[in-house]
Design an enzyme around this catalytic site. Structure first.
Site, PDB file in Angstrom:
ATOM      1  N   GLU A  55      12.362  42.844  62.652  1.00 11.89           N
ATOM      2  CA  GLU A  55      12.575  41.809  61.648  1.00 11.89           C
ATOM      3  C   GLU A  55      14.020  41.716  61.197  1.00 11.89           C
ATOM      4  O   GLU A  55      14.528  40.619  60.936  1.00 11.89           O
ATOM      5  CB  GLU A  55      11.661  42.035  60.444  1.00 11.89           C
ATOM      6  CG  GLU A  55      10.195  41.699  60.703  1.00 11.89           C
ATOM      7  CD  GLU A  55       9.465  42.727  61.550  1.00 11.89           C
ATOM      8  OE1 GLU A  55      10.007  43.843  61.720  1.00 11.89           O
ATOM      9  OE2 GLU A  55       8.353  42.440  62.030  1.00 11.89           O
ATOM     10  N   HIS A 124      -1.308  43.702  55.569  1.00  8.53           N
ATOM     11  CA  HIS A 124      -1.408  42.278  55.893  1.00  8.53           C
ATOM     12  C   HIS A 124      -1.880  41.493  54.677  1.00  8.53           C
ATOM     13  O   HIS A 124      -2.580  40.498  54.809  1.00  8.53           O
ATOM     14  CB  HIS A 124      -2.373  42.050  57.065  1.00  8.53           C
ATOM     15  CG  HIS A 124      -1.932  42.680  58.349  1.00  8.53           C
ATOM     16  ND1 HIS A 124      -2.101  44.011  58.614  1.00  8.53           N
ATOM     17  CD2 HIS A 124      -1.306  42.160  59.428  1.00  8.53           C
ATOM     18  CE1 HIS A 124      -1.614  44.297  59.808  1.00  8.53           C
ATOM     19  NE2 HIS A 124      -1.116  43.192  60.324  1.00  8.53           N
TER      20      HIS A 124
END
Lengths: 322, 287
Positions: A55, A124
């Site tokens: 990321e 998540h």
């Protein structure tokens, strides 16, 4: 809502060849939620770029591409994964215009699905907005409807500054509505009053906007009129609409999924108490996730964590009776 | 791609590069004094990197190619068009040291490697647009320990980007991992599919050859540190391009330019405190 996101990206890529998308699995796969489905075939690999699972590199590369004239839309697959890119976002993207005295700018969008209630567990389900709404130089936008997702994302792509665009994944397929035809832009900043009321002001964003509207409906049956304000953008924040609403109702409640301590509700509560203290007829109330490290997998514990219409309605009733 | 030949630059180019090296060293010394006498921002070391950096600059085309530089890269920035006055205005807090978009010079405060990933993005934009540009990104050896250095080079290697990553080793640095490993930064870069070599950065000829076109790998002889300015001076003198008098005049020119820059920077207006609120966002509204 996912179709609205995809439509906004598609339209902007058609309008401006400088726009490209990049992220994990955004190319051939079309993204884990399908937000970029079909774009690879339509626009080609160079503009629909599968990146490594890294990321910081995704955001760093996007910053560089923006410096050199492109308009990247970097997708972080889940907001929970954005933390390795914190330094690139905070120290670089948000600070480049400022440190160069306006000489450089970083026009880019970072899209990230966020939020819980989807049985996503600890990694998540996170809400990350408070970390980034704290950072001057970065805009933080959270749509709650397809039309807003469409219009706000198009505005974000055209914005000269970096925008973190958070999409609640539970409303990707939960909420459907017609999106206005044409080049429909929703300006970044103004909040919208989703339901007018006179007894309590309720402030929320993303999925919580819908839960607050359901709770307000319950309160209406008891004769309590709740105004629901969808903030849509936390940075910049529409303070005027917040204060205007509170001065009308005299009571305020803020609802978010993020942990209560240091969540963005604290900032709203501070603004209200600093600038609308004389109008208050009760404490500013927060309904938020508890202070535990993450949303548990276990169904009962996930329910315990998540605000829902029932919990919100209970808090509203208590505040109404104050 | 059309690149300027740099392996054997003409004497006039060498002399200009030498002036830049001397200027960088002189500025460093002046900053050292300012730091101690006037509590200015801490100065940084540039000694030893001058030859490498001007050799790199000589291979680039100012205004077309991109340079992403760090705190060590004063000689490079001077060679790419930054003036002593620009340096002093920043030192005296009258101007931003990061404002140089016109010259495609991305000056970063990063000592690590996060700007390497950004440089890969700049090079990717070049590739996508089909333009003839090269991006040079510099980091000191500490940068190779950061994830962004590896993520940036991995991306560059995977896409075959027009990117050069210059890793500047600080002699006597702690090298916390490298001292335990055989793998040099060049070896690590090769792992990402990049052509790489290790060179004596104090040797203008070696650096110039490397930036003009990567040469086959060869073993470098261990060398005692030699001042790159002395080596460049000897090179110029041997070629008949620099007399002692001319060299003295270059030193005096540098001193005069820096003194004038210091005076002008001192006299430059200081921004108002409230101007700290400017340039957080663009004033252009969307929607």
């Amino acid at each position: 809502m996912i179709e609205a996101v995809r439509a906004a990206i598609t339209e902007e890529m058609e309008r401006d060849e400088r726009v490209l998308v990049m992220g994990e699995d955004v190319g051939r796969k079309g993204g884990v939620f399908g937000a970029t489905e079909g774009l690879y075939a339509r626009f080609g690999e160079a503009r629909v770029l599968d990146t490594p699972l890294a990321e910081s590199g995704i955001v760093g590369v996007a910053i560089g591409a923006a410096l050199n004239g492109l308009i990247p839309i970097a997708e972080i697959q889940f907001a929970d994964f954005i933390h390795p890119a914190f330094d690139q976002i905070v120290s670089e993207a948000a600070r480049t215009r400022y440190r160069s005295n306006g000489d450089w700018s970083v026009p880019m969008v970072i899209r990230a699905p966020f939020g819980g209630g989807v049985h996503g567990g600890l990694y998540h389900s996170q809400s990350i907005e408070a970390f980034y709404a704290h950072v001057p130089g970065l805009k933080v936008v959270i749509p709650s409807t397809p039309a807003d997702a469409h219009g706000l994302l198009k505005s974000a792509i055209r914005d000269p500054d970096p925008v973190l665009f958070l999409e609640h994944k539970k409303i990707y397929r939960l909420v459907a509505e017609e999106v206005p035809d044409g080049d429909h832009l929703v300006p970044i900043g103004p909040a919208v009053v989703r339901r007018e009321g006179t007894n309590i002001s309720c402030f929320a964003w993303g999925l919580m906007t819908h839960y607050c509207l359901q709770a307000a409906e319950q309160l209406a049956a008891d004769g309590v009129s709740v105004e629901v304000v969808d903030l849509r953008s936390l940075a910049p924040l529409d303070r005027d609409t917040i204060l205007q609403s509170v001065r009308k109702t005299g009571k305020a409640i803020v609802v978010h999924e993020d942990n209560i301590t240091g969540g963005f509700g604290a900032e709203i509560a501070a603004i209200i108490s600093e600038h609308a203290f004389d109008s208050l007829d009760g404490p500013v109330v927060r309904v938020a996730g508890p202070d535990i490290p993450a949303m548990p997998f276990n169904n009962a514990q996930e329910d315990f964590f998540m605000p829902n219409p029932t919990k919100i309605a209970e808090a509203m009733k208590k505040l109404a009776a104050y | 791609m059309a690149r300027a030949p740099v392996i054997n630059p003409p004497a006039s180019t060498l002399l200009a590069l030498y002036r830049t090296m001397v200027m960088a060293r002189a500025i460093e010394r002046r900053l050292w004094v300012l730091e101690r006498l006037e509590r200015m921002a801490p100065s940084i070391r540039v000694t030893g990197f001058e030859a490498l950096q001007v050799a790199a600059a000589a291979a680039l085309r100012p205004g077309r190619d991109w340079v992403v530089s760090g705190p060590l890269d004063l000689a490079l920035r001077l060679a790419m068009g930054m003036s002593p006055l620009d340096v002093m205005l920043a030192v005296f807090e009258k101007a931003s040291p990061y404002a140089s978009s016109a010259s495609r010079l991305v000056n970063t405060p990063a000592m690590g490697g996060r700007h390497v990933a950004q440089a890969a993005g700049i090079a990717y934009a070049t590739q996508v647009s089909g333009r003839d540009e090269v991006t040079l990104v510099c980091t000191d050896e500490r940068g190779i320990y950061t994830g962004d250095w590896h993520e940036g080079l991995n991306f560059a290697g995977a896409h075959g980007l027009p990117l050069i990553c210059l890793v500047e080793e600080i002699a006597g640095g702690s090298r916390p991992i490298a001292r335990h490993l055989e793998a040099s930064p060049a070896t690590r870069a090769e792992g990402y599919g990049l052509a790489a070599e290790t060179l004596d950065g104090g040797d203008f000829g070696a650096a110039s050859a490397a930036f003009g076109g990567l040469r086959p790998p060869e073993e470098l002889e261990a060398q005692a540190w030699q001042d790159p300015i002395d080596r460049m001076r000897r090179r110029l003198a041997a070629a008949g391009g620099l007399s002692d008098d001319a060299d003295d005049e270059i030193q005096r020119e540098s001193a005069r330019a820096i003194a004038a820059a210091v005076v002008e920077a001192r006299q430059a207006p200081s921004p108002e405190g409230a101007q700290a609120l400017d340039n957080v966002f663009s004033s252009d509204l969307v929607g």
